[in-house]
Design a protein around this motif. Structure first.
Motif, PDB file in Angstrom:
ATOM      1  N   ASP A 267       0.725  -1.209   0.052  1.00 37.03           N
ATOM      2  CA  ASP A 267       0.223  -0.065   0.080  1.00 37.03           C
ATOM      3  C   ASP A 267       0.761   1.322  -0.025  1.00 37.03           C
ATOM      4  O   ASP A 267       0.560   2.331  -0.725  1.00 37.03           O
ATOM      5  N   LEU A 268       2.006   1.216   0.874  1.00 37.75           N
ATOM      6  CA  LEU A 268       2.686   2.235   0.933  1.00 37.75           C
ATOM      7  C   LEU A 268       3.268   2.729  -0.333  1.00 37.75           C
ATOM      8  O   LEU A 268       3.518   3.687  -1.022  1.00 37.75           O
ATOM      9  N   TYR A 269       3.841   1.522  -0.878  1.00 39.81           N
ATOM     10  CA  TYR A 269       4.335   1.828  -2.296  1.00 39.81           C
ATOM     11  C   TYR A 269       3.495   2.266  -3.550  1.00 39.81           C
ATOM     12  O   TYR A 269       3.839   3.039  -4.497  1.00 39.81           O
ATOM     13  N   ALA A 270       2.433   1.521  -3.309  1.00 46.86           N
ATOM     14  CA  ALA A 270       1.191   2.154  -4.432  1.00 46.86           C
ATOM     15  C   ALA A 270       0.930   3.636  -4.374  1.00 46.86           C
ATOM     16  O   ALA A 270       0.811   4.478  -5.269  1.00 46.86           O
ATOM     17  N   GLY A 271       0.888   4.116  -2.924  1.00 43.27           N
ATOM     18  CA  GLY A 271       1.045   5.548  -2.784  1.00 43.27           C
ATOM     19  C   GLY A 271       1.970   6.408  -3.315  1.00 43.27           C
ATOM     20  O   GLY A 271       1.929   7.468  -4.080  1.00 43.27           O
ATOM     21  N   LEU A 272       3.118   5.828  -3.147  1.00 42.73           N
ATOM     22  CA  LEU A 272       4.387   6.543  -3.545  1.00 42.73           C
ATOM     23  C   LEU A 272       4.389   6.610  -5.285  1.00 42.73           C
ATOM     24  O   LEU A 272       4.484   7.731  -6.014  1.00 42.73           O
ATOM     25  N   TYR A 512      -6.640   6.674  -6.789  1.00 39.37           N
ATOM     26  CA  TYR A 512      -6.203   5.528  -6.246  1.00 39.37           C
ATOM     27  C   TYR A 512      -7.254   4.116  -6.610  1.00 39.37           C
ATOM     28  O   TYR A 512      -6.590   2.982  -6.941  1.00 39.37           O
ATOM     29  N   LEU A 513      -8.649   4.499  -6.581  1.00 46.08           N
ATOM     30  CA  LEU A 513      -9.357   3.449  -6.965  1.00 46.08           C
ATOM     31  C   LEU A 513      -9.293   2.897  -8.563  1.00 46.08           C
ATOM     32  O   LEU A 513      -9.427   1.893  -8.890  1.00 46.08           O
ATOM     33  N   GLN A 514      -8.899   4.113  -9.204  1.00 46.43           N
ATOM     34  CA  GLN A 514      -9.001   3.796 -10.607  1.00 46.43           C
ATOM     35  C   GLN A 514      -7.710   2.922 -10.767  1.00 46.43           C
ATOM     36  O   GLN A 514      -7.872   1.955 -11.709  1.00 46.43           O
ATOM     37  N   LEU A 518      -9.096  -0.756  -5.384  1.00 46.76           N
ATOM     38  CA  LEU A 518      -9.366  -0.829  -3.874  1.00 46.76           C
ATOM     39  C   LEU A 518      -9.404   0.656  -3.403  1.00 46.76           C
ATOM     40  O   LEU A 518      -8.568   1.303  -3.688  1.00 46.76           O
ATOM     41  N   PRO A 519     -10.073   0.747  -2.167  1.00 47.66           N
ATOM     42  CA  PRO A 519      -9.834   1.988  -1.422  1.00 47.66           C
ATOM     43  C   PRO A 519      -8.614   2.100  -0.775  1.00 47.66           C
ATOM     44  O   PRO A 519      -7.849   1.122  -0.457  1.00 47.66           O
ATOM     45  N   PRO A 520      -7.915   3.255  -0.776  1.00 49.76           N
ATOM     46  CA  PRO A 520      -6.645   3.324  -0.277  1.00 49.76           C
ATOM     47  C   PRO A 520      -6.553   3.207   1.336  1.00 49.76           C
ATOM     48  O   PRO A 520      -7.481   3.671   1.927  1.00 49.76           O
ATOM     49  N   SER A 521      -5.575   2.447   1.885  1.00 51.41           N
ATOM     50  CA  SER A 521      -5.301   2.565   3.385  1.00 51.41           C
ATOM     51  C   SER A 521      -4.538   3.744   3.907  1.00 51.41           C
ATOM     52  O   SER A 521      -4.157   4.476   3.332  1.00 51.41           O
ATOM     53  N   ILE A 522      -4.201   3.835   5.039  1.00 57.39           N
ATOM     54  CA  ILE A 522      -3.601   4.874   5.721  1.00 57.39           C
ATOM     55  C   ILE A 522      -2.004   4.852   5.179  1.00 57.39           C
ATOM     56  O   ILE A 522      -1.278   5.929   4.868  1.00 57.39           O
ATOM     57  N   TYR A 523      -1.707   3.698   4.821  1.00 57.48           N
ATOM     58  CA  TYR A 523      -0.115   3.629   4.347  1.00 57.48           C
ATOM     59  C   TYR A 523      -0.333   3.940   3.039  1.00 57.48           C
ATOM     60  O   TYR A 523       0.819   4.634   2.395  1.00 57.48           O
ATOM     61  N   ALA A 524      -1.105   3.826   2.134  1.00 51.50           N
ATOM     62  CA  ALA A 524      -1.155   4.529   0.968  1.00 51.50           C
ATOM     63  C   ALA A 524      -1.456   6.077   0.875  1.00 51.50           C
ATOM     64  O   ALA A 524      -0.628   6.596   0.195  1.00 51.50           O
ATOM     65  N   ASN A 525      -2.174   6.252   1.786  1.00 55.75           N
ATOM     66  CA  ASN A 525      -2.198   7.908   2.187  1.00 55.75           C
ATOM     67  C   ASN A 525      -0.842   8.387   2.304  1.00 55.75           C
ATOM     68  O   ASN A 525      -0.282   9.521   1.798  1.00 55.75           O
TER      69      ASN A 525
END
Length: 589
Positions: A267-272, A512-514, A518-525
């Motif tokens: 999730d963290l990496y997806a946010g990056l 992020y959903l696109q 999946l909806p973003p987690s706090i780590y993605a944020n």
């Protein structure tokens, strides 16, 4: 985007550790037993204590010290150190009291006890240990001259490696140029001071062209490695930057258990990656190079041996404490800014100008919370503070108490507890005088603590119930009903607060959903906001952006409340304080 998965190859890498306590304390504390509820302020004995009672108190104090119950140890031992107590082991009591005060970071009280020891018991056989501790106490209070003189007073041949380790560690924290010049004048032949200042100039980002003659003189005088102590040219701004992401993806273990355990990393990496796309659309292209560091330091060391890593403009990672200092050391030596995405440990960035924490440290959270308490609750009555006996809660509590009392407040009670021991929890919450308290602070993310604290707090009549300040994690505690947290007077320190209805978050969530379905987690944020902020800093100030961030005022975040590293801070100084109002989260600071 390029992805690297490291194999296992032999690599030598030495990491030196420093023990900054007296040799008399170099023992592993036993698991803490229930702490005796007591204030950390010890009071001298009013009259001579009977010998049998004094001996019993001394044994109790030593036991409390060995078990890590430092406040209780200080309460027992400090009165025995006074000459009026006429205790046969008064010198030992003075030294051990000072040790307990130092462990509580009560530096002024530790100094008073050590001065008492040296004045009243000048023939104390363990005086070298006391001088060593007094050196640390003076360093912690930034009284460098006294610290160095005290360490020099230790007899030759005693504690030599320990003294050098202490001086090296604390001198690395000096930032003020005037202090450095004064130390160099007063100790012109001290090789440790000379080398430490050379390190400060070359690796601390303090070098200017005017410093070259003095740096050359230090290199020659103390026979330093000229290649190592030659400043690198300042990195200029570029049209594109390279960012290395070092995270434990553990790609060599595809089991569902590992995949599930590492979901936060994914999730963290997806946010990056999403932040990379946003910067690209804004005309700020970044290249992300992802490295799998595995779950052990051996793999991380292999990654750090790769030549291309030294050419990166920004490092992000790791997530485990075991590798944090390794990467921080690498960042300092190669003069590349490194951002730790999850840690709250202020010690990681204490003496490293190339290392940042993305979030606020536990100490910063404690300091900001104390400032809020003073403005919201006043300083007319004393506060009560209970905290879990762990590193982050203790750092929060110590910073809170120091900030609160420095601005005129008083903490009547400071208690630590082990949430896994029923007796310890019971002792911590027993006998609290809530009627006369200005507020109650409870610091623990353990899920058993919130229900216990609220039970005791709600037993107090509403009219005399003091405000309660607690961690924001209580808002997500499944053992607490949301209605329990909605009562007037409850406040929460919530560094990860964000408004789900804000335009910034709603846009991020849609993107992020696109991308992930999946909806973003706090780590993605966090991953998104982190790279967006530090990526922007790269384009605004270049790779050496420390001075730029130090002079930048707090900025609102795209998702979270904001980021600020103003004044040279190396952890985020924005710490939201929230409360529930009609079951809706409201920011009050």
């Amino acid at each position: 985007m390029t992805f690297f998965s490291m194999g296992r190859q032999p690599l030598g890498w030495l990491v030196a550790g420093l023990l900054l306590t007296s040799p008399a304390l170099a023992q592993t504390p036993a698991k803490p037993r229930p702490a005796t509820p007591a204030s950390t302020k010890a009071r001298p004995a009013a009259a001579t204590t009977p010998a049998a009672d004094a001996a019993a108190r001394y044994r109790t104090g030593k036991t409390q010290l060995d078990q890590g119950n430092y406040a209780a140890a200080l309460q027992q031992l400090a009165p025995l150190a006074q000459p009026s107590a006429r205790f046969a082991r008064g010198a030992d009591a003075a030294y051990l009291s000072a040790v307990a005060a130092a462990r509580l970071k009560e530096w002024a009280e530790a100094e008073q006890l050590l001065n008492l020891l040296r004045t009243e018991y000048p023939t104390y056989p363990n005086l070298p240990d006391a001088l060593f501790l007094q050196g640390q106490v003076s360093f912690e209070q930034e009284d460098y001259d006294t610290a160095l003189k005290t360490l020099d007073a230790i007899p030759q041949g005693r504690l030599t490696p320990e003294r050098e380790a202490m001086k090296t560690t604390y001198l690395a924290r000096v930032r003020d140029r005037g202090t450095w010049q004064r130390l160099l004048r007063r100790y012109p032949d001290d090789a440790l001071i000379g080398r430490a200042y050379a390190e400060h100039l070359v690796f601390g980002g303090a070098y200017a062209d005017a410093d070259r003659p003095q740096l050359d003189e230090l290199v020659k005088k103390f026979n330093l490695d000229r290649a190592r102590y030659t400043p690198r040219p300042r990195a200029a701004k570029k049209s594109s930057y390279s960012v290395a992401v070092l995270l434990p993806f553990e790609l060599n273990d595809p089991s569902w258990q590992t995949v599930r355990k590492n979901q936060f990393v994914t999730d963290l990496y997806a946010g990056l990656r999403l932040a990379q796309d946003s910067l690209q659309r804004a005309g700020r292209p970044l290249q992300i190079f992802a490295y799998d560091t595995g779950a052990d330091t051996l793999t991380l060391k292999q990654v750090l041996a790769l030549p291309e890593l030294a050419g990166m403009d920004l490092l992000i990672g790791p997530v485990y404490k075991s590798g944090a200092r390794l990467l921080a050391r690498y960042a300092r030596e190669h003069q590349i800014v490194c951002v730790n995405p999850l840690s709250q440990d202020a010690d990681l960035v204490l003496d490293n100008p190339w290392h940042y924490l993305y979030g606020p440290s536990s100490a910063t959270q404690g300091r900001v919370a104390a400032q809020f308490a003073l403005s919201a609750f006043g300083a007319g009555r004393p506060g009560l503070l209970l905290h879990e006996d762990a590193k982050d809660p203790t750092a929060f509590a110590n910073a809170y108490k120091a900030a609160y009392e420095a601005q005129g407040g008083k903490m009547e009670v400071l208690r630590r507890f082990n949430p896994d021991v029923v007796e310890s929890m019971t002792a911590a919450f027993t006998g609290l005088n809530l009627t006369t308290a200005s507020h109650l602070v409870v610091v623990s993310d353990n899920r058993t603590v919130g229900p216990q604290a609220l039970k005791v707090w709600r037993q107090q009549p509403t009219a005399t119930r003091p405000p309660l300040l607690a961690p924001g994690s209580w808002l997500d505690n499944p053992r607490l009903d949301i209605s329990q947290l909605n009562a007037p007077g409850q406040y929460f320190v919530q560094p990860k607060y964000y408004d789900e209805y804000s335009p910034g978050y709603r846009r991020f969530r849609q993107l992020y959903l696109q991308a992930q379905r999946l909806p973003p987690s706090i780590y993605a944020n966090q991953g998104f906001e982190m790279l967006l902020y530090f990526g922007t800093a790269l384009f605004q100030f270049g790779p050496g952006f420390q001075a730029g961030l130090a002079g930048t005022p707090p900025l609102p975040g795209a998702i979270f409340e904001g980021q600020s590293y103003a004044g040279g801070a190396h952890d985020n100084q924005v710490v939201p304080i929230v409360k529930l109002n009609n079951l809706e989260v409201q920011v009050v600071r």
